[in-house]
Motif scaffolding. Structure first.
Motif, PDB file in Angstrom:
ATOM      1  N   GLY A  40      -0.400  10.453   4.168  1.00 44.04           N
ATOM      2  CA  GLY A  40       0.187  10.011   2.900  1.00 44.04           C
ATOM      3  C   GLY A  40       1.683  10.277   2.809  1.00 44.04           C
ATOM      4  N   CYS A  41       2.092  11.514   3.040  1.00 43.77           N
ATOM      5  CA  CYS A  41       3.517  11.871   2.960  1.00 43.77           C
ATOM      6  C   CYS A  41       4.321  11.193   4.068  1.00 43.77           C
ATOM      7  CB  CYS A  41       3.697  13.383   3.031  1.00 43.77           C
ATOM      8  SG  CYS A  41       3.124  14.224   1.545  1.00 43.77           S
ATOM      9  N   ALA A  42       3.740  11.074   5.250  1.00 38.87           N
ATOM     10  CA  ALA A  42       4.430  10.392   6.348  1.00 38.87           C
ATOM     11  C   ALA A  42       4.679   8.929   6.002  1.00 38.87           C
ATOM     12  CB  ALA A  42       3.612  10.497   7.637  1.00 38.87           C
ATOM     13  N   THR A  43       3.729   8.306   5.320  1.00 39.50           N
ATOM     14  CA  THR A  43       3.867   6.907   4.926  1.00 39.50           C
ATOM     15  C   THR A  43       5.001   6.723   3.926  1.00 39.50           C
ATOM     16  OG1 THR A  43       1.517   6.543   5.341  1.00 39.50           O
ATOM     17  CG2 THR A  43       2.625   4.931   3.954  1.00 39.50           C
ATOM     18  N   ILE A  44       5.131   7.632   2.982  1.00 35.04           N
ATOM     19  CA  ILE A  44       6.216   7.553   2.000  1.00 35.04           C
ATOM     20  C   ILE A  44       7.560   7.821   2.680  1.00 35.04           C
ATOM     21  CG2 ILE A  44       7.203   8.599  -0.078  1.00 35.04           C
ATOM     22  CD1 ILE A  44       4.737   6.856  -0.616  1.00 35.04           C
ATOM     23  N   ALA A  45       7.654   8.876   3.467  1.00 37.04           N
ATOM     24  CA  ALA A  45       8.912   9.206   4.148  1.00 37.04           C
ATOM     25  C   ALA A  45       9.341   8.085   5.091  1.00 37.04           C
ATOM     26  CB  ALA A  45       8.758  10.518   4.928  1.00 37.04           C
ATOM     27  N   ALA A  46       8.386   7.490   5.782  1.00 35.10           N
ATOM     28  CA  ALA A  46       8.686   6.422   6.728  1.00 35.10           C
ATOM     29  C   ALA A  46       9.282   5.204   6.026  1.00 35.10           C
ATOM     30  CB  ALA A  46       7.427   6.026   7.495  1.00 35.10           C
ATOM     31  N   ALA A  81      17.033   0.820  -5.046  1.00 38.55           N
ATOM     32  CA  ALA A  81      16.617   0.578  -6.430  1.00 38.55           C
ATOM     33  C   ALA A  81      16.120  -0.853  -6.609  1.00 38.55           C
ATOM     34  CB  ALA A  81      17.771   0.860  -7.388  1.00 38.55           C
ATOM     35  N   GLY A  82      16.860  -1.805  -6.050  1.00 34.42           N
ATOM     36  CA  GLY A  82      16.489  -3.206  -6.197  1.00 34.42           C
ATOM     37  C   GLY A  82      15.181  -3.557  -5.529  1.00 34.42           C
ATOM     38  N   ASN A  83      14.876  -2.855  -4.465  1.00 37.57           N
ATOM     39  CA  ASN A  83      13.656  -3.151  -3.729  1.00 37.57           C
ATOM     40  C   ASN A  83      12.472  -2.298  -4.161  1.00 37.57           C
ATOM     41  OD1 ASN A  83      14.315  -5.292  -1.637  1.00 37.57           O
ATOM     42  ND2 ASN A  83      16.026  -3.888  -1.449  1.00 37.57           N
ATOM     43  N   THR A  84      12.560  -1.726  -5.345  1.00 32.08           N
ATOM     44  CA  THR A  84      11.449  -0.950  -5.895  1.00 32.08           C
ATOM     45  C   THR A  84      10.206  -1.816  -6.061  1.00 32.08           C
ATOM     46  OG1 THR A  84      12.981   0.512  -7.015  1.00 32.08           O
ATOM     47  CG2 THR A  84      10.733   0.504  -7.833  1.00 32.08           C
ATOM     48  N   VAL A  85      10.405  -3.066  -6.471  1.00 30.81           N
ATOM     49  CA  VAL A  85       9.268  -3.992  -6.601  1.00 30.81           C
ATOM     50  C   VAL A  85       8.601  -4.177  -5.240  1.00 30.81           C
ATOM     51  CG1 VAL A  85       8.607  -6.370  -7.135  1.00 30.81           C
ATOM     52  CG2 VAL A  85      10.257  -5.192  -8.573  1.00 30.81           C
ATOM     53  N   GLY A  86       9.422  -4.440  -4.227  1.00 29.31           N
ATOM     54  CA  GLY A  86       8.877  -4.586  -2.875  1.00 29.31           C
ATOM     55  C   GLY A  86       8.214  -3.312  -2.378  1.00 29.31           C
ATOM     56  N   ARG A  91       3.815  -0.426  -0.398  1.00 36.89           N
ATOM     57  CA  ARG A  91       3.027   0.801  -0.284  1.00 36.89           C
ATOM     58  C   ARG A  91       1.740   0.732  -1.097  1.00 36.89           C
ATOM     59  NH1 ARG A  91       4.964   1.054   4.204  1.00 36.89           N
ATOM     60  NH2 ARG A  91       6.224   2.778   4.829  1.00 36.89           N
ATOM     61  N   GLY A  92       1.710  -0.057  -2.147  1.00 36.42           N
ATOM     62  CA  GLY A  92       0.454  -0.271  -2.866  1.00 36.42           C
ATOM     63  C   GLY A  92      -0.579  -0.913  -1.963  1.00 36.42           C
ATOM     64  N   CYS A  93      -0.157  -1.935  -1.233  1.00 38.46           N
ATOM     65  CA  CYS A  93      -1.048  -2.597  -0.269  1.00 38.46           C
ATOM     66  C   CYS A  93      -1.490  -1.617   0.817  1.00 38.46           C
ATOM     67  CB  CYS A  93      -0.315  -3.801   0.338  1.00 38.46           C
ATOM     68  SG  CYS A  93      -1.257  -4.696   1.588  1.00 38.46           S
ATOM     69  N   VAL A  94      -0.528  -0.851   1.344  1.00 36.31           N
ATOM     70  CA  VAL A  94      -0.838   0.112   2.415  1.00 36.31           C
ATOM     71  C   VAL A  94      -1.889   1.124   1.946  1.00 36.31           C
ATOM     72  CG1 VAL A  94       0.105   2.020   3.798  1.00 36.31           C
ATOM     73  CG2 VAL A  94       1.361  -0.136   3.623  1.00 36.31           C
ATOM     74  N   PHE A  95      -1.681   1.731   0.784  1.00 40.21           N
ATOM     75  CA  PHE A  95      -2.610   2.762   0.309  1.00 40.21           C
ATOM     76  C   PHE A  95      -3.967   2.174  -0.087  1.00 40.21           C
ATOM     77  CE2 PHE A  95       1.270   5.392  -0.104  1.00 40.21           C
ATOM     78  CZ  PHE A  95       0.855   6.434   0.694  1.00 40.21           C
ATOM     79  N   LEU A  96      -3.972   0.947  -0.599  1.00 40.79           N
ATOM     80  CA  LEU A  96      -5.262   0.288  -0.871  1.00 40.79           C
ATOM     81  C   LEU A  96      -6.037   0.059   0.424  1.00 40.79           C
ATOM     82  CD1 LEU A  96      -4.355  -2.294  -3.661  1.00 40.79           C
ATOM     83  CD2 LEU A  96      -5.894  -0.327  -3.856  1.00 40.79           C
ATOM     84  N   LEU A  97      -5.342  -0.385   1.443  1.00 40.70           N
ATOM     85  CA  LEU A  97      -6.016  -0.588   2.731  1.00 40.70           C
ATOM     86  C   LEU A  97      -6.476   0.736   3.326  1.00 40.70           C
ATOM     87  CD1 LEU A  97      -3.787  -3.423   4.228  1.00 40.70           C
ATOM     88  CD2 LEU A  97      -6.149  -3.610   3.406  1.00 40.70           C
ATOM     89  N   PHE A  98      -5.690   1.785   3.203  1.00 38.13           N
ATOM     90  CA  PHE A  98      -6.123   3.111   3.670  1.00 38.13           C
ATOM     91  C   PHE A  98      -7.399   3.531   2.947  1.00 38.13           C
ATOM     92  CE2 PHE A  98      -1.650   4.930   4.889  1.00 38.13           C
ATOM     93  CZ  PHE A  98      -1.665   4.190   6.057  1.00 38.13           C
ATOM     94  N   HIS A  99      -7.464   3.258   1.654  1.00 37.36           N
ATOM     95  CA  HIS A  99      -8.603   3.699   0.838  1.00 37.36           C
ATOM     96  C   HIS A  99      -9.870   2.887   1.131  1.00 37.36           C
ATOM     97  CE1 HIS A  99     -10.649   5.492  -2.560  1.00 37.36           C
ATOM     98  NE2 HIS A  99     -11.002   4.275  -2.970  1.00 37.36           N
ATOM     99  N   PHE A 100      -9.730   1.553   1.201  1.00 35.71           N
ATOM    100  CA  PHE A 100     -10.912   0.698   1.322  1.00 35.71           C
ATOM    101  C   PHE A 100     -11.321   0.359   2.753  1.00 35.71           C
ATOM    102  CE2 PHE A 100      -9.573  -0.309  -3.069  1.00 35.71           C
ATOM    103  CZ  PHE A 100     -10.754   0.047  -3.707  1.00 35.71           C
ATOM    104  N   LEU A 112       0.384  -1.085   7.580  1.00 36.36           N
ATOM    105  CA  LEU A 112       1.836  -1.184   7.464  1.00 36.36           C
ATOM    106  C   LEU A 112       2.303  -2.627   7.602  1.00 36.36           C
ATOM    107  CD1 LEU A 112       2.797   1.956   9.575  1.00 36.36           C
ATOM    108  CD2 LEU A 112       2.932   1.725   7.084  1.00 36.36           C
ATOM    109  N   ALA A 113       1.696  -3.381   8.508  1.00 40.08           N
ATOM    110  CA  ALA A 113       2.068  -4.791   8.687  1.00 40.08           C
ATOM    111  C   ALA A 113       1.720  -5.602   7.435  1.00 40.08           C
ATOM    112  CB  ALA A 113       1.365  -5.366   9.917  1.00 40.08           C
ATOM    113  N   ALA A 114       0.550  -5.387   6.891  1.00 40.47           N
ATOM    114  CA  ALA A 114       0.149  -6.092   5.667  1.00 40.47           C
ATOM    115  C   ALA A 114       1.071  -5.719   4.509  1.00 40.47           C
ATOM    116  CB  ALA A 114      -1.304  -5.769   5.318  1.00 40.47           C
ATOM    117  N   GLY A 115       1.432  -4.469   4.414  1.00 38.64           N
ATOM    118  CA  GLY A 115       2.338  -4.016   3.365  1.00 38.64           C
ATOM    119  C   GLY A 115       3.722  -4.633   3.503  1.00 38.64           C
TER     120      GLY A 115
END
Length: 171
Positions: A40-46, A81-86, A91-100, A112-115
């Motif tokens: 989780g933390c590695a994904t955010i830092a990356a 800041a501008g790419n907060t939506v992206g 990362r929403g896609c990444v964490f959903l895929l990690f979960h499901f 990561l590719a899907a995200g």
């Protein structure tokens, strides 16, 4: 095909190439940091490693003709800041895929590719318009002072604010 449209397609293509390189930096960072920080933390830092590398490449290559040459630190902050939506889409896609899909936790590259794909379109339009301000000259109506040849954009290097300096003060 108009020159403006051709330029936009060229920028999108270069943005995509930079995005693929960003996926490489993102993936390498996740795999490198995972043993130290956990997935989780590695994904955010990356994300921040890849976003910084992407910003540098987009500044130097994709949007090199942009007239918005803000101080690099301010532009980097605008990019993040501008790419907060992206970021949220990515990362929403990444964490959903990690979960499901447990296989994505074993092989994070798939998530990561899907995200990266999910955030790319939003990031391109936001970066083009608000970070590198490529649409500023495209959106001025014909005949406005900003589109007249005697008006030239100038900027102050410290604050990055664009102003219009008229070459012909008598007009």
């Amino acid at each position: 095909m108009s020159e403006r449209f051709s330029n936009r397609i060229s920028q999108l293509f270069r943005f995509g190439i930079v995005g693929v390189m960003g996926l490489g930096w993102d993936t390498a960072s996740v795999y490198t940091l995972r043993p130290l920080l956990g997935l989780g933390c590695a994904t955010i830092a990356a994300y921040f490693v890849a976003a910084t590398a992407n910003w540098l490449c987009n500044r130097a290559w994709t949007f090199r003709d942009s007239q918005a040459r803000h101080h690099f630190l301010m532009q980097w902050l605008r990019f993040l800041a501008g790419n907060t939506v992206g970021f949220c889409l990515n990362r929403g896609c990444v964490f959903l895929l990690f979960h499901f899909f447990p296989i994505c936790r074993v092989y994070p590259f798939m998530a990561l590719a899907a995200g990266a794909l999910s955030g790319m379109t939003a990031n391109f339009h936001i970066s083009r318009r608000y970070v590198f301000q490529c649409d500023a000259k495209d959106t001025e109506p014909s005949g406005s002072p900003e589109s007249m040849p005697e008006s030239q954009p100038s900027r102050t290097p410290d604050d990055g604010v664009m102003t219009i300096a008229n070459k012909n003060p008598g007009i």
